[in-house]
Write an enzyme that holds these catalytic residues in place. Structure first.
Site, PDB file in Angstrom:
ATOM      1  N   CYS A   2     -52.203 -35.974 -61.179  1.00 52.63           N
ATOM      2  CA  CYS A   2     -51.507 -35.119 -62.115  1.00 52.63           C
ATOM      3  C   CYS A   2     -51.336 -33.721 -61.519  1.00 52.63           C
ATOM      4  O   CYS A   2     -52.258 -33.155 -60.945  1.00 52.63           O
ATOM      5  CB  CYS A   2     -52.210 -34.981 -63.464  1.00 52.63           C
ATOM      6  SG  CYS A   2     -52.316 -36.522 -64.369  1.00 52.63           S
ATOM      7  N   ARG A  27     -48.853 -35.588 -56.522  1.00 59.35           N
ATOM      8  CA  ARG A  27     -50.100 -35.770 -57.268  1.00 59.35           C
ATOM      9  C   ARG A  27     -49.993 -36.860 -58.330  1.00 59.35           C
ATOM     10  O   ARG A  27     -50.956 -37.153 -59.029  1.00 59.35           O
ATOM     11  CB  ARG A  27     -50.504 -34.450 -57.941  1.00 59.35           C
ATOM     12  CG  ARG A  27     -50.706 -33.326 -56.957  1.00 59.35           C
ATOM     13  CD  ARG A  27     -50.994 -32.027 -57.674  1.00 59.35           C
ATOM     14  NE  ARG A  27     -52.298 -32.038 -58.283  1.00 59.35           N
ATOM     15  CZ  ARG A  27     -53.427 -31.682 -57.685  1.00 59.35           C
ATOM     16  NH1 ARG A  27     -53.390 -31.281 -56.436  1.00 59.35           N
ATOM     17  NH2 ARG A  27     -54.568 -31.728 -58.317  1.00 59.35           N
ATOM     18  N   TRP A  71     -50.236 -38.925 -63.078  1.00 56.23           N
ATOM     19  CA  TRP A  71     -50.808 -40.144 -62.513  1.00 56.23           C
ATOM     20  C   TRP A  71     -51.654 -40.739 -63.642  1.00 56.23           C
ATOM     21  O   TRP A  71     -52.649 -40.162 -64.060  1.00 56.23           O
ATOM     22  CB  TRP A  71     -51.679 -39.822 -61.299  1.00 56.23           C
ATOM     23  CG  TRP A  71     -52.165 -41.041 -60.586  1.00 56.23           C
ATOM     24  CD1 TRP A  71     -51.478 -41.784 -59.670  1.00 56.23           C
ATOM     25  CD2 TRP A  71     -53.462 -41.649 -60.697  1.00 56.23           C
ATOM     26  NE1 TRP A  71     -52.256 -42.828 -59.226  1.00 56.23           N
ATOM     27  CE2 TRP A  71     -53.477 -42.772 -59.833  1.00 56.23           C
ATOM     28  CE3 TRP A  71     -54.599 -41.374 -61.448  1.00 56.23           C
ATOM     29  CZ2 TRP A  71     -54.584 -43.604 -59.694  1.00 56.23           C
ATOM     30  CZ3 TRP A  71     -55.700 -42.198 -61.312  1.00 56.23           C
ATOM     31  CH2 TRP A  71     -55.685 -43.296 -60.440  1.00 56.23           C
ATOM     32  N   ASN A  95     -54.761 -31.880 -66.356  1.00 51.82           N
ATOM     33  CA  ASN A  95     -55.147 -32.652 -65.175  1.00 51.82           C
ATOM     34  C   ASN A  95     -56.657 -32.845 -65.247  1.00 51.82           C
ATOM     35  O   ASN A  95     -57.397 -31.877 -65.375  1.00 51.82           O
ATOM     36  CB  ASN A  95     -54.763 -31.883 -63.903  1.00 51.82           C
ATOM     37  CG  ASN A  95     -55.368 -32.472 -62.637  1.00 51.82           C
ATOM     38  OD1 ASN A  95     -55.657 -31.752 -61.693  1.00 51.82           O
ATOM     39  ND2 ASN A  95     -55.572 -33.762 -62.595  1.00 51.82           N
ATOM     40  N   GLY A  96     -57.094 -34.111 -65.168  1.00 50.86           N
ATOM     41  CA  GLY A  96     -58.525 -34.409 -65.224  1.00 50.86           C
ATOM     42  C   GLY A  96     -58.770 -35.548 -66.190  1.00 50.86           C
ATOM     43  O   GLY A  96     -57.845 -36.296 -66.534  1.00 50.86           O
ATOM     44  N   GLU A 457     -57.919 -48.057 -40.489  1.00 54.14           N
ATOM     45  CA  GLU A 457     -56.908 -47.094 -40.907  1.00 54.14           C
ATOM     46  C   GLU A 457     -55.501 -47.696 -40.809  1.00 54.14           C
ATOM     47  O   GLU A 457     -54.661 -47.490 -41.699  1.00 54.14           O
ATOM     48  CB  GLU A 457     -57.025 -45.813 -40.066  1.00 54.14           C
ATOM     49  CG  GLU A 457     -55.960 -44.770 -40.296  1.00 54.14           C
ATOM     50  CD  GLU A 457     -55.856 -44.282 -41.741  1.00 54.14           C
ATOM     51  OE1 GLU A 457     -56.740 -44.563 -42.564  1.00 54.14           O
ATOM     52  OE2 GLU A 457     -54.848 -43.620 -42.048  1.00 54.14           O
ATOM     53  N   LYS A 461     -53.043 -48.002 -44.032  1.00 54.26           N
ATOM     54  CA  LYS A 461     -51.688 -47.417 -44.032  1.00 54.26           C
ATOM     55  C   LYS A 461     -50.663 -48.474 -44.409  1.00 54.26           C
ATOM     56  O   LYS A 461     -49.782 -48.246 -45.222  1.00 54.26           O
ATOM     57  CB  LYS A 461     -51.411 -46.872 -42.626  1.00 54.26           C
ATOM     58  CG  LYS A 461     -50.599 -45.657 -42.557  1.00 54.26           C
ATOM     59  CD  LYS A 461     -51.354 -44.369 -42.728  1.00 54.26           C
ATOM     60  CE  LYS A 461     -52.235 -44.304 -43.924  1.00 54.26           C
ATOM     61  NZ  LYS A 461     -53.061 -43.129 -43.998  1.00 54.26           N
ATOM     62  N   GLU A 464     -50.955 -49.534 -48.159  1.00 48.00           N
ATOM     63  CA  GLU A 464     -50.563 -48.579 -49.195  1.00 48.00           C
ATOM     64  C   GLU A 464     -49.059 -48.341 -49.265  1.00 48.00           C
ATOM     65  O   GLU A 464     -48.538 -48.047 -50.333  1.00 48.00           O
ATOM     66  CB  GLU A 464     -51.335 -47.260 -49.090  1.00 48.00           C
ATOM     67  CG  GLU A 464     -50.929 -46.317 -47.995  1.00 48.00           C
ATOM     68  CD  GLU A 464     -51.672 -44.990 -48.082  1.00 48.00           C
ATOM     69  OE1 GLU A 464     -52.069 -44.495 -47.026  1.00 48.00           O
ATOM     70  OE2 GLU A 464     -51.862 -44.440 -49.178  1.00 48.00           O
ATOM     71  N   HIS A 480     -66.833 -64.741 -38.941  1.00 45.25           N
ATOM     72  CA  HIS A 480     -67.927 -64.991 -39.892  1.00 45.25           C
ATOM     73  C   HIS A 480     -67.409 -65.206 -41.311  1.00 45.25           C
ATOM     74  O   HIS A 480     -68.127 -64.953 -42.274  1.00 45.25           O
ATOM     75  CB  HIS A 480     -68.936 -63.846 -39.841  1.00 45.25           C
ATOM     76  CG  HIS A 480     -69.618 -63.751 -38.508  1.00 45.25           C
ATOM     77  ND1 HIS A 480     -70.538 -64.674 -38.066  1.00 45.25           N
ATOM     78  CD2 HIS A 480     -69.459 -62.864 -37.493  1.00 45.25           C
ATOM     79  CE1 HIS A 480     -70.943 -64.350 -36.851  1.00 45.25           C
ATOM     80  NE2 HIS A 480     -70.294 -63.254 -36.482  1.00 45.25           N
ATOM     81  N   LYS A 575     -51.617 -38.453 -54.171  1.00 49.78           N
ATOM     82  CA  LYS A 575     -52.185 -37.952 -52.929  1.00 49.78           C
ATOM     83  C   LYS A 575     -53.584 -37.386 -53.121  1.00 49.78           C
ATOM     84  O   LYS A 575     -54.445 -37.537 -52.283  1.00 49.78           O
ATOM     85  CB  LYS A 575     -51.275 -36.889 -52.329  1.00 49.78           C
ATOM     86  CG  LYS A 575     -51.756 -36.460 -50.960  1.00 49.78           C
ATOM     87  CD  LYS A 575     -50.670 -35.899 -50.126  1.00 49.78           C
ATOM     88  CE  LYS A 575     -51.152 -35.648 -48.716  1.00 49.78           C
ATOM     89  NZ  LYS A 575     -51.440 -36.885 -47.971  1.00 49.78           N
TER      90      LYS A 575
HETATM   91  O1  M6R Z   1     -57.669 -35.374 -49.750  1.00 51.76           O
HETATM   92  P1  M6R Z   1     -58.619 -36.375 -49.194  1.00 51.76           P
HETATM   93  O2  M6R Z   1     -58.623 -36.422 -47.706  1.00 51.76           O
HETATM   94  O3  M6R Z   1     -60.005 -36.214 -49.713  1.00 51.76           O
HETATM   95  O4  M6R Z   1     -58.088 -37.787 -49.691  1.00 51.76           O
HETATM   96  C1  M6R Z   1     -58.857 -38.941 -49.495  1.00 51.76           C
HETATM   97  C2  M6R Z   1     -58.051 -40.181 -49.727  1.00 51.76           C
HETATM   98  O5  M6R Z   1     -57.633 -40.253 -51.059  1.00 51.76           O
HETATM   99  C3  M6R Z   1     -56.812 -40.236 -48.828  1.00 51.76           C
HETATM  100  O6  M6R Z   1     -57.185 -40.140 -47.492  1.00 51.76           O
HETATM  101  C4  M6R Z   1     -56.042 -41.548 -49.020  1.00 51.76           C
HETATM  102  O7  M6R Z   1     -56.819 -42.625 -48.610  1.00 51.76           O
HETATM  103  C5  M6R Z   1     -54.744 -41.458 -48.229  1.00 51.76           C
HETATM  104  N1  M6R Z   1     -53.653 -41.131 -49.093  1.00 51.76           N
HETATM  105  C6  M6R Z   1     -54.403 -42.714 -47.525  1.00 51.76           C
HETATM  106  O8  M6R Z   1     -53.255 -42.546 -46.757  1.00 51.76           O
END
Ligand code: M6R
Length: 580
Positions: A2, A27, A71, A95-96, A457, A461, A464, A480, A575
C-alpha cells in the site's frame, strides 16, 4: 505494501496525488483512490485496478486531498475495499494492518456504525467520526490510542478543508515541504520536487496546512519540525527507451556494482572491523532476493572473519529463537529498509543485546535508523517489483566488505561494467530460449556451492514474473526427492561456474537429462553437456554469482514477455512488504 499520499497547498491536488500514486504503485496495485476536501464536504473516486483506473479523479477540483494504492490484505481486490474510506466528515487512507479491527468493528457496529468494506482500515474512519466533537487533533489522538498493529494514516476532515493529518506507527511515512504546499507519502520518490523532508518516527502525528507542518507525539505534545535536505529529489524514475523498468534496471547493474564498490564506507567498515573480535557468531537476516544475496554474503564474510556466519530468512529468524547476545552481530539486509520481517529481526537483535549492522538502498529508511553500523548500496531507485540491480549492488557490497576485512580491495568490481556489457550482448539468444521456457510445465534451477544462491535467485525471479511453477535446488539435493518432478515437460537451468565443483555439477546435468528434462547451462565452461548454453565471460571464480545473475534475470524477463505478462507488475506482489 500500500502506498499513501497527501497534499495541501496552492495547486490543484488531484493531479499531484495522481502523479504521486503512479510513483507509489510498486507498493501495490489492487485498487486506487483519491479523496479531496473542500466546501464542507469530501469527494472521493476509488476503484479496483491500477492507478489509471481512477483517471477521472483528475477532474475533481480542490487543493487538499489524500490518495492510496492498495495491496490487499483484509478483503479482496474490489471497489468496496479500495481506499480512501469515508465515514461522515472523515476520509482515511491506511498502510499497515490494524490487528484489533475485529473487536473495534464489533464495538462500532453496536454503536450503529455501518461498514461498507471488508477491510481493517475502515475502522479508523469510523473511530474518528465516533470520537469527533469539533476538535480534529483530539479525535485523532483518541483514535490512534485505540489502534493496535501497524498504521501509517493520512486523513481529511470536512470541517478543516485545507488540513491533512498524518500519523505513523510502524509503517513508513515522510512529510515533504514543496514550493507551493506540503506533501506526505509512504516513500520519497512520490515527494516529487520537495526540497526538504521529515521522516516521521513511530508515535508521531503531523498536521499539514498549505503554509507548513506541525508535529506532535501521541500525547499531542509539540515536536520540533527538524526538516532535512531531500537527497533523492532529482532521481529520475522514468523508463526512458525501455518497455519495462525491470529491463532498464537490469541494464543499470554495471553502474550499480561500480558505484556501490566506490562508495563503500571505509569508516563504517573500520568500526565494524575494530569490533569484529567481539563477535563469536554473525547472522545475516533478510527476505526474498535480499536473503539470496545474504547467502553469498555469509560465505564471503565467514571466509574473511573466520567466525560462523549464517544467512536466515528474517521471518523464520524471529520465529525460531536464535542465540543472541552481546557476542552476536546481526546484519539485516533490505533494499527498501521497510520490510516488516527484516525490521522485526533487527529489533529483536537489539532487544537481546546484539549489535545491528544494516545494508539498505534507502538511507532514510526505518531499518537504516535502527543500525549500529549502517551501510548503503548505490543502486538508485528500483521501481520494478522484481529486485535486479539492488541484488547486484548487495553482492557488490559483500565483496567490498569481505575484501576490506581481509585488508584489501575488491578490484574486479571496477571491471564489472565491462563484463556486464558482454553479458547483455547475449540477450538475443536468451530471448529465443525464453520462448521454449515459456511453454514448460515446470522450471527448476540447480547449482552447487557459490552457484546455489544464484539458482535460488534465478528461480525466484522466474517464478515471480512468469508464474511458471518451479524451485531452486542445491544440485546435489535434487536426487533426494525432487528429481521425481522431472520429465520431458520440465526445463532445468543449471548454474555451473565453479571449477572445483564442475565435474559434480556435470553429473547432475546428466542425471537430469536422462529423465527427459531439457537443460540450459549458465556457464563459462565449454564442456557442460546441456541442451543449450548461456555463456558467461571469464571472471575470477568468486565473482561468478554477479555475472550469472544477469542472464538469469534476462531469462525471467523474456519468459514473462513470451507469456504475455507485465514483468513490472506481477500479480499478488508488492515491492515493499511492510506487513509481517
Ligand atoms: O526491500 P527488501 O529487500 O527487504 O525486500 C525483500 C523482498 O521482499 C524482495 O527482495 C522480493 O523478494 C523481491 N521483490 C523479489 O524480486
Amino acid at each position: 505494501m500500500c502506498g499513501i499520499i497527501a497534499y495541501t497547498g496552492k495547486r490543484q491536488a488531484a493531479g499531484i496525488l495522481y502523479e504521486g500514486l503512479t510513483r507509489l504503485e510498486y507498493r501495490g496495485y489492487d485498487s486506487a483512490g483519491i479523496a479531496l476536501s473542500g466546501g464542507q464536504r469530501i469527494c472521493c473516486v476509488k476503484r479496483a485496478g491500477r492507478v489509471s483506473a481512477i483517471a477521472d479523479a483528475l477532474t475533481m477540483p480542490g487543493n487538499c486531498g489524500i490518495g492510496h494504492t492498495r495491496w490487499a490484505t483484509h478483503g479482496g481486490a474490489e471497489d468496496k475495499n479500495a481506499h480512501p474510506h469515508v465515514c461522515g466528515k472523515f476520509a482515511v487512507v491506511h498502510n499497515g494492518i490494524i490487528e484489533n479491527y475485529m473487536r473495534l468493528k464489533a464495538e462500532l457496529a453496536d454503536m450503529g456504525h455501518v461498514f461498507s468494506s471488508d477491510t481493517d482500515s475502515e475502522t479508523a474512519a469510523h473511530l474518528l467520526e465516533a470520537y469527533y466533537r469539533g476538535d480534529l487533533l483530539e479525535a485523532v489522538q483518541k483514535t490512534v490510542r485505540e489502534l493496535e498493529g501497524s498504521f501509517a494514516l493520512c486523513l481529511l476532515c470536512a470541517d478543516y478543508p485545507d488540513r491533512v493529518v498524518c500519523v505513523r506507527q510502524k509503517s513508513p511515512l515522510i512529510v515533504g515541504a514543496g514550493a507551493d504546499g506540503m506533501l506526505a507519502a509512504s516513500d520519497i520518490p512520490a515527494l516529487g520536487a520537495c526540497k526538504k523532508i521529515r521522516v516521521l518516527s513511530d508515535g508521531e502525528i503531523a498536521l499539514l496546512s498549505p503554509e507548513g507542518a506541525e508535529f506532535f507525539d501521541f500525547s499531542l505534545s509539540s515536536l520540533p519540525a527538524a526538516f532535512t535536505d531531500n537527497a533523492v529529489r532529482s532521481v529520475a524514475v522514468e523508463k526512458g527507451r525501455y518497455a519495462h523498468f525491470m529491463r532498464k534496471e537490469i541494464g543499470e547493474e554495471g553502474r550499480a556494482v561500480r558505484d556501490t564498490a566506490r562508495a563503500f564506507d571505509g569508516r563504517e567498515g573500520a568500526r565494524l572491523a575494530a569490533d569484529a573480535g567481539l563477535f563469536s557468531r554473525i547472522y545475516i537476516a533478510a527476505c526474498g532476493t535480499a536473503y539470496h544475496s545474504a547467502l553469498t554474503g555469509a560465505s564471503l564474510l565467514e571466509e574473511a572473519l573466520r567466525v560462523p556466519v549464517t544467512a536466515e530468512t528474517a521471518g523464520e529468524f524471529c520465529c525460531r529463537r536464535p542465540l543472541l547476545g552481546r557476542d552476536t552481530l546481526v546484519l539485516a539486509v533490505s533494499q527498501s529498509g521497510e520490510t516488516a520481517d527484516t525490521l522485526a529481526a533487527g529489533r529483536l537483535a537489539k532487544k537481546r543485546g546484539a549489535r545491528l549492522a544494516v545494508l539498505t538502498n534507502a538511507g532514510y529508511s526505518t531499518l537504516a535508523r535502527l543500525a549500529d553500523y549502517r551501510f548503503l548500496t548505490y543502486a538508485g531507485v528500483e521501481v520494478g517489483v522484481a529486485a535486479t540491480k539492488t541484488y547486484a549492488a548487495q553482492l557488490a557490497f559483500f565483496y567490498a566488505l569481505a575484501a576490506f576485512l581481509r585488508g584489501g580491495r575488491a578490484a574486479f568490481l571496477e571491471k564489472f561494467p565491462a563484463v556486464h556489457k558482454k553479458l547483455l550482448r547475449e540477450e538475443g539468444r536468451i530471448r529465443r530460449l525464453a520462448a521454449d521456457v515459456a511453454s514448460a510445465r515446470g522450471v527448476y534451477f540447480i547449482g552447487r556451492g557459490a552457484d546455489y544462491p544464484s539458482a535460488l535467485e534465478g528461480s525466484l525471479k522466474l517464478r515471480e514474473v512468469s508464474y511458471l511453477p518451479g524451485a531452486g535446488y542445491a544440485a546435489g539435493e535434487l536426487k533426494h526427492g525432487s528429481i521425481a518432478l522431472l520429465d520431458e515437460t520440465a526445463v532445468v537451468v543449471a548454474v555451473v561456474t565453479q571449477k572445483r565443483l564442475k565435474e559434480k555439477s556435470k553429473n547432475a546435468v546428466c542425471e537430469v537429462r536422462s529423465r527427459g528434462a531439457k537443460v540450459i547451462a549458465v556457464t563459462p565452461f565449454s564442456d557442460v553437456p546441456a541442451d543449450a548454453v548461456l555463456p558467461l565471460p571469464p571472471c575470477p571464480q568468486r565473482y561468478y554469482p554477479l555475472a550469472s545473475e544477469v542472464p538469469l534475470q534476462l531469462l525471467a524477463y523474456h519468459t514473462a514477455l513470451a507469456r504475455g505478462l507485465d514483468p513490472d507488475r506481477p500479480r499478488n506482489l508488492a515491492k515493499s512488504v511492510t506487513v509481517e
